[in-house]
Design a protein around this motif. Structure first.
Motif, short mmCIF file in Angstrom:
data_model
loop_
_atom_site.label_atom_id
_atom_site.label_comp_id
_atom_site.label_asym_id
_atom_site.label_seq_id
_atom_site.Cartn_x
_atom_site.Cartn_y
_atom_site.Cartn_z
N LEU A 66 3.68 57.29 19.04
CA LEU A 66 2.45 57.34 19.83
C LEU A 66 1.30 57.97 19.06
CD1 LEU A 66 3.96 58.45 23.27
CD2 LEU A 66 3.13 56.19 22.67
N LEU A 67 1.66 58.83 18.14
CA LEU A 67 0.66 59.60 17.39
C LEU A 67 1.21 59.83 15.98
CD1 LEU A 67 -1.95 61.09 18.47
CD2 LEU A 67 -0.56 63.12 18.66
N PRO A 68 0.48 59.43 14.92
CA PRO A 68 1.00 59.73 13.57
C PRO A 68 1.25 61.23 13.43
CG PRO A 68 -0.94 58.31 13.45
CD PRO A 68 -0.82 58.74 14.88
N LEU A 69 2.34 61.59 12.77
CA LEU A 69 2.69 63.02 12.67
C LEU A 69 1.56 63.84 12.06
CD1 LEU A 69 6.45 63.13 11.59
CD2 LEU A 69 5.46 62.85 13.85
N ASP A 70 0.74 63.19 11.21
CA ASP A 70 -0.37 63.91 10.54
C ASP A 70 -1.35 64.48 11.56
OD1 ASP A 70 -0.05 62.52 7.58
OD2 ASP A 70 0.43 61.21 9.26
N PHE A 71 -1.37 63.89 12.78
CA PHE A 71 -2.32 64.34 13.80
C PHE A 71 -1.75 65.48 14.65
CE2 PHE A 71 -4.47 59.85 14.07
CZ PHE A 71 -4.81 59.96 12.73
N VAL A 81 -5.58 49.66 19.19
CA VAL A 81 -6.79 49.36 18.40
C VAL A 81 -8.02 49.93 19.11
CG1 VAL A 81 -8.36 47.49 17.73
CG2 VAL A 81 -5.93 47.29 17.22
N GLN A 82 -8.09 49.68 20.43
CA GLN A 82 -9.24 50.15 21.20
C GLN A 82 -9.28 51.69 21.23
OE1 GLN A 82 -11.42 47.84 22.35
NE2 GLN A 82 -10.05 46.33 21.47
N LEU A 83 -8.11 52.29 21.47
CA LEU A 83 -8.06 53.75 21.58
C LEU A 83 -8.47 54.42 20.28
CD1 LEU A 83 -7.15 56.30 23.22
CD2 LEU A 83 -4.92 56.05 22.13
N TRP A 84 -7.87 53.96 19.17
CA TRP A 84 -8.14 54.65 17.91
C TRP A 84 -9.53 54.33 17.36
CZ3 TRP A 84 -5.72 58.87 17.00
CH2 TRP A 84 -4.49 59.06 17.62
N SER A 85 -10.05 53.14 17.70
CA SER A 85 -11.43 52.85 17.32
C SER A 85 -12.36 53.83 18.04
CB SER A 85 -11.81 51.42 17.69
OG SER A 85 -10.95 50.52 17.04
N ALA A 86 -12.07 54.06 19.33
CA ALA A 86 -12.88 55.00 20.12
C ALA A 86 -12.76 56.42 19.57
CB ALA A 86 -12.45 54.96 21.59
N TRP A 107 -2.88 49.79 10.67
CA TRP A 107 -1.73 49.21 9.96
C TRP A 107 -0.47 50.04 10.19
CZ3 TRP A 107 -1.10 44.50 8.14
CH2 TRP A 107 -2.23 43.73 7.88
N TYR A 108 -0.66 51.37 10.25
CA TYR A 108 0.46 52.27 10.54
C TYR A 108 1.09 51.89 11.88
CZ TYR A 108 2.74 56.52 12.23
OH TYR A 108 3.64 57.40 12.77
N PHE A 109 0.23 51.70 12.91
CA PHE A 109 0.76 51.39 14.24
C PHE A 109 1.45 50.03 14.29
CE2 PHE A 109 -1.87 54.92 15.91
CZ PHE A 109 -0.85 55.56 16.59
N LEU A 110 0.94 49.09 13.49
CA LEU A 110 1.61 47.77 13.46
C LEU A 110 3.06 47.96 13.02
CD1 LEU A 110 1.67 44.64 13.54
CD2 LEU A 110 1.01 44.67 11.15
#
Lengths: 269, 270
Positions: free
Chosen positions: A197-202, A44-49, A69-72
């Motif tokens: 660790l990283l959505p494939l879209d990224f 949450v902290q990382l992706w908010s940043a 929600w994806y990461f959950l």
């Protein structure tokens, strides 16, 4: 028909026994789930940043809320998955598989039914633990009834695919004895190519095009993506790929199991 | 004369720990395949995380003030220091909690050695060698000069001492809460994961937690700043934190030992 009913009852009783086990040791199960909170909090902290530093509300088509929600879902699926491969490997190494094979059930069917009794409550518990955190930071889930049903179908097939793959890893103990490294290599492939660790879209597009066809993403990324960003195209592709890889791994497992049973040598009494 | 006797004791202790490490290593090398698998496995594990950060910074140039090289420096220090700590002092955290809960400290209690160091150095975690090698190799990709390399080695040693203190502390929980193996292992995992992310992503309250309850900042953020900025004052601060952590841990261990209950199980340490 009666035989089939009896068979279903037999395996269902295995599931319900292990389900009861999980409830009997609820405190231990909950304490094991604590780790998901730490991971989710850091994500949450990382992706908010990341979203703040990018100064945009969307990255590769995903909003911050959708990403959280994806990461959950991917973390719940990975942490809550069945660990029956370890049991199978231990049974092979210790030779206790010989006793299991003569019992009146199918060996893999037994593991499927028994691990379902552990996996289902564990997935629900982990989701329940992570839910308040994600609700607090991401708000209500960006989902519809259609996307939830689609994700549920993909999750069911993902659990089946996981079962087949980890059974193959567990039964590999007949050949390599120590299957830990195989398990770890597979897990790490899921970490990167499965979108844990990283959505494939990224990912860069060349890597995305490869990863999307591989089985690793079908157990984590695909169901989570359907939940937060549903499209009929992606749903169709996911089901097709899941059916394809399920067939491939089912055939491989059947061949491996047949060959493994032939190799079985029982010593002593 | 009194000083000399103190020095002799320290030398004897170091010589004993060196012998213990030698015996542990010889035992590990007896199972060479297992040894290689564990070391290579951990290297592979770290390489996957490195791939994640490479892909991450390929997509996003900077996050919370960290660029790729800052992240690699942080990762190298955390991996090398954790590896150095666990490869020598492997009987900590969940393993120590298990020994305490099972009443298996008896073996150590009857021997004329310093208890805490004897226990923690009695086991080697071979996969720590993979972390240590990975951390050192990764650092070499971002190293700028020899002086910085010397600082890196120094902070890795200090951070390793901090890791050991923190993980002994986690093991000590078993003195007070009984079966704390699970909690200790999760605490260790939480500290590892918290240390390997840029501290800038966390808010004020969480930052306070990272300097206190889960003191991951002392094995991640602080040593990284010391190397990146050649900040000698911060280095002194890190050394003071290590000293405080060990004083606190030894005091807790001594307090906990009063509550220790011997087990009736007969066990042999090989």
């Amino acid at each position: 028909m009666t035989g089939m009913y009896a068979s279903v009852r037999k395996y269902w009783s295995l599931t319900s026994v292990n389900f009861s086990n999980q409830l009997a040791y609820a405190a231990e199960t909950v304490s094991r789930g604590f780790f998901i909170l730490v991971i989710l909090f850091i994500f949450v902290q990382l992706w908010s940043a990341v979203f703040t530093s990018q100064g945009s509300t969307e990255i590769a088509g995903l909003t911050l809320s959708e990403t959280l929600w994806y990461f959950l879902l991917v973390e719940v699926l990975e942490i809550g998955r069945s660990k029956h491969d370890m049991t199978i490997a231990e049974e092979v190494k210790s030779g206790t598989i010989a006793y299991a094979l003569v019992r009146p059930y199918n060996y893999l069917g037994y593991h499927f039914a028994y691990s379902a009794g552990e996996t289902i409550p564990k997935l629900l518990l982990l989701a329940g633990m992570g839910l308040p955190l994600i609700l607090f930071y991401a708000g209500l889930p960006p989902t519809t009834i259609i996307s939830a049903v689609a994700a549920l179908i993909a999750v069911s097939l993902a659990l089946l695919l996981n079962f087949l793959i980890y059974s193959i890893i567990g039964l590999a103990a007949f050949v390599v004895e120590e299957v830990g490294p195989l398990r770890m290599i597979y897990q790490k492939l899921v970490f990167v190519l499965g979108g844990l660790l990283l959505p494939l879209d990224f990912l860069p597009s060349w890597l995305y095009n490869i990863a999307i066809l591989l089985p690793f993403q079908l157990t984590t990324y695909a169901p989570a993506k359907l939940l937060v960003d549903f499209s009929w195209n992606h749903f169709g592709l996911t089901l097709t790929l899941q059916a394809l890889w399920l067939t491939i791994f089912a055939v491989l497992l059947r061949l491996q199991y047949g060959s493994a049973v032939k190799r079985l040598e029982v010593n002593g009494g | 004369m009194k000083n000399l006797s103190w020095l002799t004791k320290v030398c004897n202790e170091l010589s004993f720990l060196k012998t213990l490490a030698g015996v542990n290593l010889a035992a590990a090398l007896a199972y060479r395949t297992s040894f290689i698998v564990q070391v290579v496995g951990m290297l592979l594990n770290n390489i996957v995380y490195l791939c994640f950060w490479i892909l991450f910074f390929d997509r996003f140039d900077t996050v919370a003030g960290y660029e790729a090289n800052d992240m690699f420096l942080l990762f190298s220090i955390v991996a090398a220091s954790y590896g150095l700590s666990t490869v020598f002092a492997g009987n900590t955290s969940g393993k120590l909690a298990y020994l305490v809960a099972q009443g298996r400290l008896d073996y150590y209690l009857v021997l004329p050695r310093t208890l805490i160091s004897h226990i923690i150095f009695s086991r080697m975690q071979l996969n720590g060698l993979g972390d240590l090698l990975f951390g050192a190799a990764l650092y070499l990709t971002v190293a700028s000069n020899m002086a910085e390399l010397a600082t890196f080695i120094l902070v890795v040693m200090l951070s390793a001492l901090f890791w050991s203190a923190a993980m002994v502390m986690l093991g000590c929980l078993a003195f007070f809460f009984g079966n704390a193996q699970q909690v200790a292992t999760q605490g260790e995992g939480s500290m590892i994961i918290s240390a390997t992310y840029p501290i800038g992503i966390f808010s004020g309250t969480t930052k306070v937690l990272l300097f206190t309850v889960i003191p991951a900042a002392f094995v991640g953020f602080v040593p990284t700043q010391v190397v990146a900025d050649s900040d000698w004052l911060l280095l002194l601060g890190l050394a003071a934190a290590v000293a405080f952590a060990w004083l606190f841990t030894v005091a807790t261990f001594s307090l906990g030992l009063r509550r220790y209950e011997s087990g009736s199980a007969i066990n042999t340490n090989m």
